[in-house]
Write a protein that holds these residues in place. Structure first.
Motif, PDB file in Angstrom:
ATOM      1  N   ILE A   1       1.856  12.715  10.921  1.00 18.95           N
ATOM      2  CA  ILE A   1       0.853  11.700  10.622  1.00 18.95           C
ATOM      3  C   ILE A   1       0.695  11.669   9.101  1.00 18.95           C
ATOM      4  O   ILE A   1       0.333  12.682   8.489  1.00 18.95           O
ATOM      5  N   ARG A   2       0.954  10.537   8.485  1.00 17.91           N
ATOM      6  CA  ARG A   2       0.832  10.371   7.039  1.00 17.91           C
ATOM      7  C   ARG A   2      -0.345   9.450   6.760  1.00 17.91           C
ATOM      8  O   ARG A   2      -0.352   8.290   7.177  1.00 17.91           O
ATOM      9  N   ILE A   3      -1.329  10.006   6.051  1.00 21.69           N
ATOM     10  CA  ILE A   3      -2.538   9.263   5.711  1.00 21.69           C
ATOM     11  C   ILE A   3      -2.789   9.397   4.221  1.00 21.69           C
ATOM     12  O   ILE A   3      -2.295  10.334   3.572  1.00 21.69           O
ATOM     13  N   PRO A   4      -3.553   8.459   3.643  1.00 22.01           N
ATOM     14  CA  PRO A   4      -3.883   8.607   2.216  1.00 22.01           C
ATOM     15  C   PRO A   4      -4.668   9.895   1.974  1.00 22.01           C
ATOM     16  O   PRO A   4      -5.394  10.383   2.846  1.00 22.01           O
ATOM     17  N   ALA A   5      -4.494  10.453   0.793  1.00 19.76           N
ATOM     18  CA  ALA A   5      -5.126  11.735   0.475  1.00 19.76           C
ATOM     19  C   ALA A   5      -6.640  11.641   0.493  1.00 19.76           C
ATOM     20  O   ALA A   5      -7.330  12.619   0.752  1.00 19.76           O
ATOM     21  N   GLY A   6      -7.197  10.478   0.226  1.00 14.37           N
ATOM     22  CA  GLY A   6      -8.647  10.355   0.213  1.00 14.37           C
ATOM     23  C   GLY A   6      -9.262  10.137   1.578  1.00 14.37           C
ATOM     24  O   GLY A   6     -10.483   9.961   1.674  1.00 14.37           O
ATOM     25  N   LYS A   7      -8.457  10.149   2.646  1.00 14.18           N
ATOM     26  CA  LYS A   7      -8.969   9.924   3.995  1.00 14.18           C
ATOM     27  C   LYS A   7      -8.708  11.151   4.852  1.00 14.18           C
ATOM     28  O   LYS A   7      -7.928  12.029   4.509  1.00 14.18           O
ATOM     29  N   ALA A   8      -9.388  11.181   6.001  1.00 14.21           N
ATOM     30  CA  ALA A   8      -9.217  12.279   6.955  1.00 14.21           C
ATOM     31  C   ALA A   8      -9.373  11.722   8.361  1.00 14.21           C
ATOM     32  O   ALA A   8     -10.001  10.679   8.588  1.00 14.21           O
ATOM     33  N   LEU A   9      -8.794  12.441   9.298  1.00 15.16           N
ATOM     34  CA  LEU A   9      -8.916  12.036  10.696  1.00 15.16           C
ATOM     35  C   LEU A   9     -10.322  12.314  11.205  1.00 15.16           C
ATOM     36  O   LEU A   9     -10.990  13.269  10.780  1.00 15.16           O
TER      37      LEU A   9
END
Length: 721
Positions: A706-714
């Motif tokens: 899962i690749r997400i922007p560094a400023g976000k979280a699940l």
């Protein structure tokens, strides 16, 4: 020859079709051909719907049944033929009451003995102190104690006897409640007959064949059924034996012994008549066409009773005799049940005459029919010849006439006849209230089926009300005994269903199905469930093993059933037997023709599964602006069975609609094809199919990133299994 003197012929129940609620029964009788064509067939149940009776002659062309009528007769029972279950219940009830009386007398005696205590004589002020006779007090205490010991011992015996009698009384009451209703009541035996009129004019010479076979068909309430199944399967075989069974309960008042049983999912009380579509016209208004069987009443009816009114009042004795004889005697009035006294019948509704407003007559089945009007003026065409009509008062022959344009004048010495509804009030009389005055409907009357039953119409005499006499009205007497029979019969629909059972009307959906039993069956009229075998249905079977280790680390065995026949399988309980060993009772869903459904067999203890996960969180991209969540899944399978199996392992991959989130899979699993299987899969489902030999093992590895922007979280945290 009248119906009362017609020869009696016994009938035998041949077949029954049980619907979602209620049943249609067919009886057969071999009768002789009387000179006048009137026969009486016995054996009908008390709870039948008289309007549903049909009759026809079998294997005799030219013989027709022109009339079928239901009549009820009652006669006292002989003293030597009591009802065994009811007699036992009454005997135990009397014995229980006697034992309770003995117990109560013993309790009162114990209470009296317990109240014994020494009472010293009153002491005056001037009397000296006396010594207490302690020995007498002790002797009284010993007497009371000894007496109470014996009384309590006897009380224990009486209570034990009462407890045993109450237990036996409860068993007898349960047996009486579950006993077949195909038995006479305590003192009266009721006989329901079908009086038939035969037309043998077109049959030629009937003397060579003195007997002919008749078939009677009628509907009864108080019968329900639910489907059940028994499935036999052998492992490794692609087919199986599915036996369709049915749990049937009936309390129709007649035992079904050796009858052919049919099972249908249709509603017996639904409408079967076609809707009438009327045209829409633009132009001058045209009157509605008169209904069949009705014609405009001719004037002049009042003149028929002028001489009768001028003769003065009738003598009191004669009037009382006429009044007493005018009431029809209800057959079977003494046919009482142990449930309690029958309430008196309510007074019949007073229908209005033609031109004076509508009157609601009770339609068959207890529902109110459309507004009823008076009929008359000529002889209408006969009704359906095999339509049954309940017996009522004797029919008056002759032509029935309709209402006059004006009421008849009052004769000397007689009171003025009551004004017809809608007529203006006479001078000096109070005008009727607006609520009591009913406006006549526009257009010609619309008679219901009750008013079109010409054989059931009764000609009112000259002593009836001024708006009724000389006119035809339906004769629908209220029969409380028949109503009680129907109430007891319809209580079967409230029976508790067996486990996993579904009513056929709910599982059939928009279609109706019928199943015919291969052999005859016996079902008593006791209101309890009885299971019969209907037929054997070939089905396709295969065993599959499913596992969802992320939810539960257990392998479940399932049986995939395919219906290759042209008949649907309704939802119900199925007893599954694998290799001659009973396995489980499961719920079979509704299986349409050509459909495939899955039935769970429970956990497969011989197959083990283990699941381990590992999460690695890292960053990637320019300036580490992407968070990478690497999920790895490891599943191990072990087959401890003595045969090879195929296991389907299901995992779930997250799905997203956010363009900033990317999901990359790294495994050899596949996505299930929608519509290819018997069930719907959740989005993101992935499937492994593994063939395990006997005693073999297998390891499965998979994963996704899962690749997400560094400023976000699940949501819920990045580190999850």
């Amino acid at each position: 020859m009248t119906a009362e003197t017609a020869q009696r012929w016994a009938s035998t129940l041949d077949s029954v079709v049980v619907y979602a609620q209620g049943a249609v029964c067919r009886r057969r009788a071999r009768v002789g051909v009387p000179p006048d064509g009137r026969v009486r067939v016995t054996g009908l149940p008390r709870s039948l719907d008289a309007d549903s009776l049909r009759a026809r002659a079998l294997h005799r062309p030219g013989v027709r049944v022109t009339e079928a009528r239901v009549e009820v007769e009652a006669e006292p029972l002989d003293a030597g033929t009591p009802h065994a279950a009811r007699s036992e219940f009454e005997r135990l009830r009397d014995a229980c009451a006697a034992a309770r009386g003995r117990r109560d007398r013993q309790l009162r005696l114990i209470e009296e003995i317990s109240a014994l205590h020494p009472v010293p004589p009153p002491r005056r002020r001037e009397d000296p102190h006396r010594r207490t006779p302690a020995d007498a007090w002790l002797e009284l205490a010993d007497f009371v104690d000894e007496r109470l010991t014996g009384l309590h011992a006897r009380l224990v015996e009486l209570e034990e006897e009462l407890r045993g009698l109450e237990h036996e009384l409860g068993i007898a009451a349960d047996r009486l409640a579950r006993a077949s209703s195909d038995a006479p009541s305590a003192h009266v035996q009721t006989t329901v007959c079908a009086v038939l009129t035969l037309d043998v004019t077109g049959a030629g010479d009937v003397q060579g064949e003195p007997e002919l076979e008749l078939e009677l068909e009628y509907g009864v309430p108080g019968a329900v059924w639910v489907p059940a199944y028994r499935l036999t399967h052998r492992q490794g075989d692609g087919t199986g034996r599915l036996v369709l069974r049915a749990s049937v309960a009936q309390r129709t008042g007649a035992d079904w012994s050796g009858v052919r049983i049919g099972l249908a999912t249709a509603d017996l009380r639904r409408r079967t008549d076609l809707p009438r579509l009327r045209s829409i016209r633009i132009g001058r208004r045209q009157p509605d066409p008169a209904p069949s069987g009705w014609r405009e009443p001719p004037p002049g009816l009042a003149g028929l009773f002028t001489g009768y009114d001028a003769a003065g009042p009738r003598p009191a004795a004669a009037a009382g005799a006429v009044a007493a004889g005018a009431l029809p005697v209800r057959a079977g009035a003494a046919d009482d049940f142990a449930s309690g006294p029958v309430p008196p019948p309510p007074p019949p509704p007073a229908p209005q005459a033609y031109g004076g407003g509508p009157a609601a007559f009770p339609a068959p089945g207890g529902t109110a029919g459309p507004p009823a009007e008076t009929f008359g003026g000529g002889l209408p065409a006969p009704a359906q010849p095999v339509q049954a009509r309940p017996a009522g008062r004797p029919r008056t022959a002759g032509r029935a006439f309709a209402a006059p344009a004006a009421p008849a004048p009052a004769a000397p010495g007689r009171g003025a006849p009551p004004p017809s509804p809608g007529a203006p009030a006479a001078p000096g009389q109070a005008a009727p209230s607006p609520a009591a005055t009913v406006a006549p409907p526009a257009g010609p009357p619309q008679p219901s089926g009750t008013e079109l039953d010409y054989a059931a119409l009764v000609l009112s005499g000259p002593d009836d009300q001024g708006s009724r006499r000389g006119r035809l009205f339906p004769d629908t007497p209220f029969d409380p005994v028949a109503a009680d029979h129907r109430r007891r019969a319809e209580a079967v629909s409230a029976l508790a269903l067996p486990d996993h059972a579904v009513r056929p009307r709910e599982s059939a959906g928009s279609f109706d199905h019928r199943f015919d039993a291969a052999a005859r069956a016996d079902i008593p009229s006791d209101g309890t469930w009885h299971t019969i075998t209907v037929a054997e249905i070939p089905v396709g079977l295969r065993t599959e093993y499913l596992c969802v280790p992320s939810v539960e680390q257990t392998v479940h065995a399932t049986l995939v059933i395919s219906n290759a026949t042209d008949q649907a399988l309704l939802a119900g309980p199925v007893e599954i037997t694998v290799d001659d060993d009973f396995l489980v009772t499961a719920a079979l869903p509704t299986l349409a023709p050509g459909g495939v459904r899955r039935v769970g067999l429970g956990p497969a203890e011989g197959i083990r599964v283990t699941r381990r996960t590992h999460l690695l969180e890292s960053t990637a991209g320019l300036r580490n602006n992407t968070t990478v969540l690497d999920h790895r899944v490891h599943v191990e399978l072990a087959n401890r069975l003595a045969r090879p199996v195929t296991v389907e392992v299901r995992e779930r991959v997250p799905v997203t609609s956010d363009p900033d989130v990317r999901i990359e899979e790294r495994a050899d699993w596949t996505a299930p094809e929608e519509g290819a299987g018997p069930e719907h899969h959740t989005p993101g489902t992935r499937v492994w199919r593994v063939d395990l030999p006997a005693g073999g093992t297998a390891a499965l590895d998979g994963g996704y990133e899962i690749r997400i922007p560094a400023g976000k979280a699940l949501v819920g945290g990045n580190r999850r299994s």
